[in-house]
Design a protein around this motif. Sequence first.
Motif, PDB file in Angstrom:
ATOM      1  N   THR A  25      44.900  31.989  28.194  1.00 18.32           N
ATOM      2  CA  THR A  25      43.623  32.061  28.928  1.00 18.32           C
ATOM      3  C   THR A  25      43.389  30.803  29.760  1.00 18.32           C
ATOM      4  O   THR A  25      42.260  30.446  30.049  1.00 18.32           O
ATOM      5  CB  THR A  25      42.453  32.270  27.950  1.00 18.32           C
ATOM      6  OG1 THR A  25      42.422  31.190  26.993  1.00 18.32           O
ATOM      7  CG2 THR A  25      42.587  33.589  27.215  1.00 18.32           C
ATOM      8  N   GLY A  26      44.474  30.130  30.136  1.00 18.63           N
ATOM      9  CA  GLY A  26      44.370  28.959  30.994  1.00 18.63           C
ATOM     10  C   GLY A  26      44.147  29.352  32.438  1.00 18.63           C
ATOM     11  O   GLY A  26      43.600  30.421  32.740  1.00 18.63           O
ATOM     12  N   ALA A  27      44.591  28.496  33.367  1.00 10.25           N
ATOM     13  CA  ALA A  27      44.308  28.709  34.784  1.00 10.25           C
ATOM     14  C   ALA A  27      44.871  30.028  35.292  1.00 10.25           C
ATOM     15  O   ALA A  27      44.181  30.785  35.988  1.00 10.25           O
ATOM     16  CB  ALA A  27      44.870  27.545  35.599  1.00 10.25           C
ATOM     17  N   ILE A  28      46.122  30.343  34.950  1.00  8.79           N
ATOM     18  CA  ILE A  28      46.734  31.585  35.431  1.00  8.79           C
ATOM     19  C   ILE A  28      46.080  32.797  34.794  1.00  8.79           C
ATOM     20  O   ILE A  28      45.721  33.764  35.465  1.00  8.79           O
ATOM     21  CB  ILE A  28      48.244  31.582  35.150  1.00  8.79           C
ATOM     22  CG1 ILE A  28      48.930  30.464  35.935  1.00  8.79           C
ATOM     23  CG2 ILE A  28      48.863  32.934  35.516  1.00  8.79           C
ATOM     24  CD1 ILE A  28      50.372  30.222  35.521  1.00  8.79           C
ATOM     25  N   ALA A  61      42.384  37.442  35.024  1.00 12.19           N
ATOM     26  CA  ALA A  61      41.240  38.176  34.479  1.00 12.19           C
ATOM     27  C   ALA A  61      40.156  38.364  35.539  1.00 12.19           C
ATOM     28  O   ALA A  61      39.534  39.434  35.624  1.00 12.19           O
ATOM     29  CB  ALA A  61      40.669  37.436  33.267  1.00 12.19           C
ATOM     30  N   ARG A  62      39.931  37.339  36.361  1.00 18.58           N
ATOM     31  CA  ARG A  62      38.917  37.452  37.422  1.00 18.58           C
ATOM     32  C   ARG A  62      39.274  38.566  38.395  1.00 18.58           C
ATOM     33  O   ARG A  62      38.413  39.380  38.777  1.00 18.58           O
ATOM     34  CB  ARG A  62      38.810  36.108  38.165  1.00 18.58           C
ATOM     35  CG  ARG A  62      37.696  36.063  39.217  1.00 18.58           C
ATOM     36  CD  ARG A  62      37.778  34.801  40.056  1.00 18.58           C
ATOM     37  NE  ARG A  62      38.926  34.797  40.928  1.00 18.58           N
ATOM     38  CZ  ARG A  62      38.984  35.434  42.102  1.00 18.58           C
ATOM     39  NH1 ARG A  62      37.944  36.143  42.534  1.00 18.58           N
ATOM     40  NH2 ARG A  62      40.074  35.384  42.849  1.00 18.58           N
ATOM     41  N   ILE A  63      40.545  38.617  38.791  1.00 13.88           N
ATOM     42  CA  ILE A  63      40.978  39.665  39.713  1.00 13.88           C
ATOM     43  C   ILE A  63      40.915  41.033  39.041  1.00 13.88           C
ATOM     44  O   ILE A  63      40.518  42.023  39.661  1.00 13.88           O
ATOM     45  CB  ILE A  63      42.400  39.363  40.218  1.00 13.88           C
ATOM     46  CG1 ILE A  63      42.403  38.067  41.026  1.00 13.88           C
ATOM     47  CG2 ILE A  63      42.932  40.520  41.069  1.00 13.88           C
ATOM     48  CD1 ILE A  63      43.787  37.561  41.378  1.00 13.88           C
ATOM     49  N   ALA A  64      41.289  41.090  37.768  1.00 15.19           N
ATOM     50  CA  ALA A  64      41.246  42.367  37.041  1.00 15.19           C
ATOM     51  C   ALA A  64      39.840  42.954  37.054  1.00 15.19           C
ATOM     52  O   ALA A  64      39.661  44.178  37.154  1.00 15.19           O
ATOM     53  CB  ALA A  64      41.729  42.163  35.606  1.00 15.19           C
ATOM     54  N   LYS A  65      38.847  42.094  36.950  1.00 15.34           N
ATOM     55  CA  LYS A  65      37.455  42.566  36.967  1.00 15.34           C
ATOM     56  C   LYS A  65      37.107  43.209  38.311  1.00 15.34           C
ATOM     57  O   LYS A  65      36.301  44.142  38.372  1.00 15.34           O
ATOM     58  CB  LYS A  65      36.504  41.408  36.649  1.00 15.34           C
ATOM     59  CG  LYS A  65      36.440  41.074  35.169  1.00 15.34           C
ATOM     60  CD  LYS A  65      35.939  42.282  34.411  1.00 15.34           C
ATOM     61  CE  LYS A  65      35.966  42.120  32.935  1.00 15.34           C
ATOM     62  NZ  LYS A  65      35.626  43.380  32.239  1.00 15.34           N
ATOM     63  N   ALA A  66      37.711  42.708  39.397  1.00 11.49           N
ATOM     64  CA  ALA A  66      37.470  43.313  40.712  1.00 11.49           C
ATOM     65  C   ALA A  66      38.025  44.733  40.778  1.00 11.49           C
ATOM     66  O   ALA A  66      37.546  45.563  41.546  1.00 11.49           O
ATOM     67  CB  ALA A  66      38.091  42.450  41.812  1.00 11.49           C
ATOM     68  N   ARG A  88      45.124  30.330  21.260  1.00 10.33           N
ATOM     69  CA  ARG A  88      45.224  29.726  19.923  1.00 10.33           C
ATOM     70  C   ARG A  88      43.879  29.734  19.226  1.00 10.33           C
ATOM     71  O   ARG A  88      43.772  29.997  18.035  1.00 10.33           O
ATOM     72  CB  ARG A  88      45.737  28.288  20.008  1.00 10.33           C
ATOM     73  CG  ARG A  88      47.160  28.174  20.497  1.00 10.33           C
ATOM     74  CD  ARG A  88      47.591  26.727  20.668  1.00 10.33           C
ATOM     75  NE  ARG A  88      48.029  26.148  19.399  1.00 10.33           N
ATOM     76  CZ  ARG A  88      47.385  25.192  18.744  1.00 10.33           C
ATOM     77  NH1 ARG A  88      46.249  24.718  19.210  1.00 10.33           N
ATOM     78  NH2 ARG A  88      47.874  24.715  17.619  1.00 10.33           N
ATOM     79  N   SER A  89      42.825  29.433  19.979  1.00 12.90           N
ATOM     80  CA  SER A  89      41.498  29.269  19.378  1.00 12.90           C
ATOM     81  C   SER A  89      40.693  30.552  19.308  1.00 12.90           C
ATOM     82  O   SER A  89      39.823  30.697  18.444  1.00 12.90           O
ATOM     83  CB  SER A  89      40.694  28.226  20.169  1.00 12.90           C
ATOM     84  OG  SER A  89      40.393  28.733  21.467  1.00 12.90           O
ATOM     85  N   GLY A  90      40.939  31.480  20.235  1.00 13.50           N
ATOM     86  CA  GLY A  90      40.118  32.685  20.304  1.00 13.50           C
ATOM     87  C   GLY A  90      38.738  32.446  20.885  1.00 13.50           C
ATOM     88  O   GLY A  90      37.861  33.317  20.804  1.00 13.50           O
ATOM     89  N   GLN A  91      38.531  31.275  21.506  1.00 12.07           N
ATOM     90  CA  GLN A  91      37.217  30.945  22.070  1.00 12.07           C
ATOM     91  C   GLN A  91      36.930  31.772  23.327  1.00 12.07           C
ATOM     92  O   GLN A  91      37.842  32.074  24.106  1.00 12.07           O
ATOM     93  CB  GLN A  91      37.148  29.457  22.419  1.00 12.07           C
ATOM     94  CG  GLN A  91      37.180  28.534  21.216  1.00 12.07           C
ATOM     95  CD  GLN A  91      35.958  28.722  20.322  1.00 12.07           C
ATOM     96  OE1 GLN A  91      34.835  28.776  20.800  1.00 12.07           O
ATOM     97  NE2 GLN A  91      36.188  28.841  19.022  1.00 12.07           N
ATOM     98  N   PRO A  92      35.666  32.154  23.546  1.00 11.43           N
ATOM     99  CA  PRO A  92      35.303  32.940  24.737  1.00 11.43           C
ATOM    100  C   PRO A  92      35.666  32.211  26.031  1.00 11.43           C
ATOM    101  O   PRO A  92      35.570  30.986  26.115  1.00 11.43           O
ATOM    102  CB  PRO A  92      33.787  33.104  24.602  1.00 11.43           C
ATOM    103  CG  PRO A  92      33.497  32.896  23.148  1.00 11.43           C
ATOM    104  CD  PRO A  92      34.498  31.892  22.671  1.00 11.43           C
ATOM    105  N   VAL A  93      36.073  32.978  27.027  1.00 14.22           N
ATOM    106  CA  VAL A  93      36.411  32.446  28.346  1.00 14.22           C
ATOM    107  C   VAL A  93      35.842  33.400  29.384  1.00 14.22           C
ATOM    108  O   VAL A  93      35.861  34.621  29.191  1.00 14.22           O
ATOM    109  CB  VAL A  93      37.950  32.315  28.527  1.00 14.22           C
ATOM    110  CG1 VAL A  93      38.286  31.790  29.911  1.00 14.22           C
ATOM    111  CG2 VAL A  93      38.555  31.412  27.458  1.00 14.22           C
ATOM    112  N   ALA A  94      35.326  32.851  30.474  1.00  7.42           N
ATOM    113  CA  ALA A  94      34.753  33.667  31.546  1.00  7.42           C
ATOM    114  C   ALA A  94      35.739  34.714  32.037  1.00  7.42           C
ATOM    115  O   ALA A  94      36.948  34.467  32.111  1.00  7.42           O
ATOM    116  CB  ALA A  94      34.331  32.769  32.704  1.00  7.42           C
ATOM    117  N   ASP A  95      35.227  35.897  32.345  1.00  6.20           N
ATOM    118  CA  ASP A  95      35.963  37.045  32.886  1.00  6.20           C
ATOM    119  C   ASP A  95      36.803  37.784  31.851  1.00  6.20           C
ATOM    120  O   ASP A  95      37.462  38.767  32.186  1.00  6.20           O
ATOM    121  CB  ASP A  95      36.840  36.652  34.083  1.00  6.20           C
ATOM    122  CG  ASP A  95      36.017  36.199  35.275  1.00  6.20           C
ATOM    123  OD1 ASP A  95      35.051  36.904  35.617  1.00  6.20           O
ATOM    124  OD2 ASP A  95      36.323  35.133  35.848  1.00  6.20           O
TER     125      ASP A  95
END
Length: 318
Positions: A147-150, A155-160, A170-177
Amino acid sequence: MTKSIVCLQPLSSQQQERIRAAAPGYTLTLANAKAPDLQLLAEAEIIIGWAKGIGETLLRPESPLRWVQTWSAGIEKLPLERFKERGILLTNASGVHAEPISAVIFGFILMFTRNLHTAMRNQLNRRWHSDGQESELTGKTAVIAGTGAIGSETARIAKAFRMKTLGISRSGQPVADFDQVMTTAELDKAVSQGDFIINTLPITDETEQLFDANIFSAFKQGSYYINIGRGATTNTEALIAALNSGQLRGAGLDVFETEPLPEDHPLWNMEQVIITPHSAGTTDYYAERVVDIFTDSLEAYLDSGTPSRNLVDYARQY
């Protein structure tokens, strides 16, 4: 004594001036990575890039080297243990690739969804044909490992495209998109939900051979696998078995366990596979983006002694 920055990659005059302006009191010299000047490198405090045969010079006890800025996101080929022992700061080029690689990811996805890879093969044979299996992306699920930069740009494009997005980290922390982010330990549960499973992972002790026969057996029947991370994260024999069994409908592959991919490798002849030659990150904006990262970090380094962007954690290997 004048402090020295040596760059082992070509830079335009404007890019060189940006670095010089950000580092008053330092000299900037360009060196040839294929035939590096060891005497020049021996005096460098900061190195941009890396090359074979320079380690013994730069890692000797009396070397002034303090910081290495890589030209790539991957660091697995560098002498990390020796860097760590010497206390050398290491930053990578993570973030440079987000736009070109996400474009390749969606190139693969759209080719598979609209059967364009088949249409191109038909064109070579002047064959007018469609099997009527074309689909669309609305409502499909993209499982993105990393869930890094790539991964985030993907994910942002997938939403479009009105897709559902499920991330793995590793952490399972929420990330935008991302609609949801699960941990690496839950990878088998995540891939069972994906129409497209996208591997953007670096190679570390934890990710090596992560996509093995057990994980491929958990994939949703008829899903697609895309790997633009590192070839060694995937067991190639298990991947081929999943493609042959129909567990996977197709695969878009930019990276491989052995590179270049041998001419007699069975992947070349699989019509449900699209292959690119580890070129997903190639872009004419590459040097400019590395300079952006470096000059941002340089300001922090001069102020506090520590670069501000992409500082590698040796324990995590990224």
